[in-house]
Design a protein around this motif. Structure first.
Motif, PDB file in Angstrom:
ATOM      1  N   GLU A  94       0.853  -1.186   0.000  1.00 44.42           N
ATOM      2  CA  GLU A  94       0.000   0.000   0.000  1.00 44.42           C
ATOM      3  C   GLU A  94       0.890   1.238   0.000  1.00 44.42           C
ATOM      4  OE1 GLU A  94      -3.152   2.073   3.041  1.00 44.42           O
ATOM      5  OE2 GLU A  94      -2.955  -0.104   3.060  1.00 44.42           O
ATOM      6  N   GLU A  95       0.505   2.201  -0.808  1.00 43.71           N
ATOM      7  CA  GLU A  95       1.250   3.460  -0.838  1.00 43.71           C
ATOM      8  C   GLU A  95       0.238   4.595  -0.824  1.00 43.71           C
ATOM      9  OE1 GLU A  95       4.223   5.918  -3.814  1.00 43.71           O
ATOM     10  OE2 GLU A  95       4.157   3.741  -3.952  1.00 43.71           O
ATOM     11  N   ASN A  96       0.372   5.458   0.154  1.00 42.23           N
ATOM     12  CA  ASN A  96      -0.503   6.624   0.259  1.00 42.23           C
ATOM     13  C   ASN A  96       0.346   7.882   0.132  1.00 42.23           C
ATOM     14  OD1 ASN A  96      -2.852   5.140   0.812  1.00 42.23           O
ATOM     15  ND2 ASN A  96      -2.285   4.978   2.958  1.00 42.23           N
ATOM     16  N   GLU A  97      -0.158   8.840  -0.622  1.00 42.56           N
ATOM     17  CA  GLU A  97       0.540  10.108  -0.747  1.00 42.56           C
ATOM     18  C   GLU A  97      -0.466  11.223  -0.503  1.00 42.56           C
ATOM     19  OE1 GLU A  97       2.873  12.592  -4.180  1.00 42.56           O
ATOM     20  OE2 GLU A  97       3.191  10.442  -4.070  1.00 42.56           O
ATOM     21  N   HIS A  98      -0.096  12.139   0.373  1.00 43.34           N
ATOM     22  CA  HIS A  98      -0.961  13.249   0.716  1.00 43.34           C
ATOM     23  C   HIS A  98      -0.179  14.531   0.453  1.00 43.34           C
ATOM     24  CE1 HIS A  98      -4.181  15.322   2.812  1.00 43.34           C
ATOM     25  NE2 HIS A  98      -3.268  15.997   3.485  1.00 43.34           N
ATOM     26  N   LYS A  99      -0.653  15.344  -0.504  1.00 43.74           N
ATOM     27  CA  LYS A  99       0.047  16.577  -0.846  1.00 43.74           C
ATOM     28  C   LYS A  99      -0.772  17.774  -0.406  1.00 43.74           C
ATOM     29  CE  LYS A  99       2.595  14.966  -4.843  1.00 43.74           C
ATOM     30  NZ  LYS A  99       3.025  15.260  -6.193  1.00 43.74           N
ATOM     31  N   GLU A 100      -0.090  18.698   0.202  1.00 42.17           N
ATOM     32  CA  GLU A 100      -0.683  19.984   0.522  1.00 42.17           C
ATOM     33  C   GLU A 100       0.287  21.061   0.068  1.00 42.17           C
ATOM     34  OE1 GLU A 100      -2.465  20.650   4.238  1.00 42.17           O
ATOM     35  OE2 GLU A 100      -3.535  18.739   4.252  1.00 42.17           O
ATOM     36  N   GLU A 101      -0.057  22.272   0.318  1.00 39.07           N
ATOM     37  CA  GLU A 101       0.714  23.392  -0.210  1.00 39.07           C
ATOM     38  C   GLU A 101       2.193  23.352   0.184  1.00 39.07           C
ATOM     39  OE1 GLU A 101       0.580  28.175   0.270  1.00 39.07           O
ATOM     40  OE2 GLU A 101      -1.337  27.129   0.096  1.00 39.07           O
ATOM     41  N   ASN A 102       2.488  23.090   1.438  1.00 37.82           N
ATOM     42  CA  ASN A 102       3.871  23.181   1.900  1.00 37.82           C
ATOM     43  C   ASN A 102       4.556  21.849   2.150  1.00 37.82           C
ATOM     44  OD1 ASN A 102       3.723  25.980   1.873  1.00 37.82           O
ATOM     45  ND2 ASN A 102       2.917  26.048   3.963  1.00 37.82           N
ATOM     46  N   TYR A 103       3.846  20.747   2.011  1.00 41.07           N
ATOM     47  CA  TYR A 103       4.510  19.473   2.287  1.00 41.07           C
ATOM     48  C   TYR A 103       3.848  18.328   1.531  1.00 41.07           C
ATOM     49  CZ  TYR A 103       0.668  18.099   5.384  1.00 41.07           C
ATOM     50  OH  TYR A 103      -0.545  17.763   5.894  1.00 41.07           O
ATOM     51  N   THR A 104       4.588  17.253   1.427  1.00 41.53           N
ATOM     52  CA  THR A 104       4.084  16.007   0.874  1.00 41.53           C
ATOM     53  C   THR A 104       4.372  14.914   1.896  1.00 41.53           C
ATOM     54  OG1 THR A 104       4.540  16.698  -1.382  1.00 41.53           O
ATOM     55  CG2 THR A 104       4.302  14.328  -1.004  1.00 41.53           C
ATOM     56  N   ARG A 105       3.368  14.118   2.211  1.00 38.73           N
ATOM     57  CA  ARG A 105       3.558  12.999   3.131  1.00 38.73           C
ATOM     58  C   ARG A 105       3.280  11.720   2.359  1.00 38.73           C
ATOM     59  NH1 ARG A 105      -0.584  12.371   7.806  1.00 38.73           N
ATOM     60  NH2 ARG A 105      -1.760  11.498   6.100  1.00 38.73           N
ATOM     61  N   ARG A 106       4.255  10.804   2.399  1.00 36.68           N
ATOM     62  CA  ARG A 106       4.097   9.509   1.746  1.00 36.68           C
ATOM     63  C   ARG A 106       4.220   8.425   2.789  1.00 36.68           C
ATOM     64  NH1 ARG A 106       7.494   8.895  -3.570  1.00 36.68           N
ATOM     65  NH2 ARG A 106       5.589   8.047  -4.399  1.00 36.68           N
ATOM     66  N   GLU A 107       3.317   7.505   2.738  1.00 32.62           N
ATOM     67  CA  GLU A 107       3.351   6.368   3.646  1.00 32.62           C
ATOM     68  C   GLU A 107       3.310   5.088   2.826  1.00 32.62           C
ATOM     69  OE1 GLU A 107       0.217   6.624   6.478  1.00 32.62           O
ATOM     70  OE2 GLU A 107       0.945   8.513   7.304  1.00 32.62           O
ATOM     71  N   PHE A 108       4.201   4.188   3.156  1.00 38.14           N
ATOM     72  CA  PHE A 108       4.259   2.906   2.480  1.00 38.14           C
ATOM     73  C   PHE A 108       3.873   1.827   3.476  1.00 38.14           C
ATOM     74  CE2 PHE A 108       7.395   5.612   0.477  1.00 38.14           C
ATOM     75  CZ  PHE A 108       7.106   5.462  -0.859  1.00 38.14           C
ATOM     76  N   GLY A 109       3.134   0.880   3.022  1.00 36.23           N
ATOM     77  CA  GLY A 109       2.765  -0.245   3.869  1.00 36.23           C
ATOM     78  C   GLY A 109       3.012  -1.544   3.131  1.00 36.23           C
ATOM     79  N   TYR A 110       3.477  -2.527   3.847  1.00 35.22           N
ATOM     80  CA  TYR A 110       3.735  -3.838   3.268  1.00 35.22           C
ATOM     81  C   TYR A 110       3.385  -4.873   4.329  1.00 35.22           C
ATOM     82  CZ  TYR A 110       6.228  -7.871   1.468  1.00 35.22           C
ATOM     83  OH  TYR A 110       6.536  -9.124   1.017  1.00 35.22           O
ATOM     84  N   SER A 111       2.621  -5.852   3.951  1.00 34.67           N
ATOM     85  CA  SER A 111       2.309  -6.919   4.895  1.00 34.67           C
ATOM     86  C   SER A 111       2.209  -8.235   4.138  1.00 34.67           C
ATOM     87  CB  SER A 111       1.017  -6.624   5.644  1.00 34.67           C
ATOM     88  OG  SER A 111      -0.049  -6.482   4.750  1.00 34.67           O
ATOM     89  N   SER A 112       2.593  -9.289   4.820  1.00 28.28           N
ATOM     90  CA  SER A 112       2.518 -10.607   4.216  1.00 28.28           C
ATOM     91  C   SER A 112       2.488 -11.662   5.312  1.00 28.28           C
ATOM     92  CB  SER A 112       3.712 -10.849   3.289  1.00 28.28           C
ATOM     93  OG  SER A 112       4.901 -10.926   4.040  1.00 28.28           O
ATOM     94  N   PHE A 113       2.055 -12.842   4.944  1.00 26.89           N
ATOM     95  CA  PHE A 113       2.149 -13.996   5.822  1.00 26.89           C
ATOM     96  C   PHE A 113       2.150 -15.239   4.956  1.00 26.89           C
ATOM     97  CE2 PHE A 113      -2.466 -13.791   5.406  1.00 26.89           C
ATOM     98  CZ  PHE A 113      -2.788 -15.113   5.181  1.00 26.89           C
ATOM     99  N   LYS A 114       2.588 -16.329   5.543  1.00 33.05           N
ATOM    100  CA  LYS A 114       2.523 -17.631   4.886  1.00 33.05           C
ATOM    101  C   LYS A 114       2.332 -18.678   5.971  1.00 33.05           C
ATOM    102  CE  LYS A 114       4.725 -20.739   1.634  1.00 33.05           C
ATOM    103  NZ  LYS A 114       5.850 -20.913   0.703  1.00 33.05           N
ATOM    104  N   ARG A 115       1.291 -19.480   5.825  1.00 34.22           N
ATOM    105  CA  ARG A 115       1.030 -20.594   6.736  1.00 34.22           C
ATOM    106  C   ARG A 115       1.094 -21.874   5.917  1.00 34.22           C
ATOM    107  NH1 ARG A 115      -1.791 -19.717  11.812  1.00 34.22           N
ATOM    108  NH2 ARG A 115      -1.029 -21.830  12.090  1.00 34.22           N
ATOM    109  N   THR A 116       1.729 -22.888   6.444  1.00 37.69           N
ATOM    110  CA  THR A 116       1.812 -24.169   5.754  1.00 37.69           C
ATOM    111  C   THR A 116       1.304 -25.281   6.667  1.00 37.69           C
ATOM    112  OG1 THR A 116       4.084 -24.537   6.451  1.00 37.69           O
ATOM    113  CG2 THR A 116       3.769 -23.477   4.312  1.00 37.69           C
ATOM    114  N   PHE A 117       0.686 -26.280   6.053  1.00 38.62           N
ATOM    115  CA  PHE A 117       0.120 -27.413   6.773  1.00 38.62           C
ATOM    116  C   PHE A 117       0.443 -28.687   6.002  1.00 38.62           C
ATOM    117  CE2 PHE A 117      -2.544 -23.699   7.293  1.00 38.62           C
ATOM    118  CZ  PHE A 117      -2.625 -23.590   8.673  1.00 38.62           C
ATOM    119  N   THR A 118       0.972 -29.674   6.691  1.00 34.13           N
ATOM    120  CA  THR A 118       1.201 -30.978   6.079  1.00 34.13           C
ATOM    121  C   THR A 118      -0.113 -31.741   6.118  1.00 34.13           C
ATOM    122  OG1 THR A 118       3.494 -30.982   6.807  1.00 34.13           O
ATOM    123  CG2 THR A 118       2.550 -33.103   6.183  1.00 34.13           C
ATOM    124  N   LEU A 119      -0.579 -32.150   4.953  1.00 34.10           N
ATOM    125  CA  LEU A 119      -1.871 -32.821   4.850  1.00 34.10           C
ATOM    126  C   LEU A 119      -1.712 -34.322   5.074  1.00 34.10           C
ATOM    127  CD1 LEU A 119      -3.318 -31.066   1.688  1.00 34.10           C
ATOM    128  CD2 LEU A 119      -3.711 -30.498   4.085  1.00 34.10           C
TER     129      LEU A 119
END
Length: 158
Positions: A94-119
């Motif tokens: 996820e990447e969010n960018e918020h621009k206003e007159e005097n500044y720019t704010r950028r936020e990056f988000g990353y998430s993941s998971f992995k679950r494994t099961f022996t059947l």
């Protein structure tokens, strides 16, 4: 005469017969790493997905794996089976960018998971299917016909 030693609940034998008022290096490190950090340090670190909780149910005919993963879409999941190992994973960016007159704010988000099961070998891996509804990922794992429990029957004596 008994040779039994009373062991504390934490299982450590290090402090038996020692002065409890003197902190050991182990106690000091435990204190540092188990202490709650102020929210200013943790507020931006826990923005990703934690390892989701899983329920596994077994009936006579099948297994069902239910995973609580709200806020995702069906397309976010990768479900694979390889050599009797079921793996469920997701990766979101996820990447969010918020621009206003005097500044720019950028936020990056990353998430993941992995679950494994022996059947178990009793699972018919050709008929596995999955669905996602209201934040719950459900994977249906039917058993092979020969592995299904058969109902009890009476045997007549001749």
């Amino acid at each position: 005469m008994s040779n039994l030693v009373s062991v504390p609940k934490n299982g450590s034998l290090a402090n038996i017969n020692s002065n409890q008022n003197f902190p050991t290096l182990s106690n000091w490190l435990d204190d540092i790493f188990n202490r709650d950090l102020p929210s200013v340090f943790t507020s931006n670190f826990n923005t990703g997905i934690t390892l989701p909780k899983v329920n596994i149910k077994e009936t006579a005919d099948d297994f069902t794996v239910e995973m609580a993963v709200p806020g995702l879409k069906k397309s976010d999941f990768q479900i694979n089976i390889d050599n009797q190992v079921l793996s469920i994973s997701t990766e979101t960016k996820e990447e969010n960018e918020h621009k206003e007159e005097n500044y720019t704010r950028r936020e990056f988000g990353y998430s993941s998971f992995k679950r494994t099961f022996t059947l178990p070998e009793s699972v018919n891996d050709e008929k596995i299917n999955a669905s996602y509804s209201e934040g719950i990922l459900s994977i249906h794992l039917p058993k092979r016909e020969e592995a299904k429990q058969k109902p009890a029957r009476s045997i007549k004596i001749s």
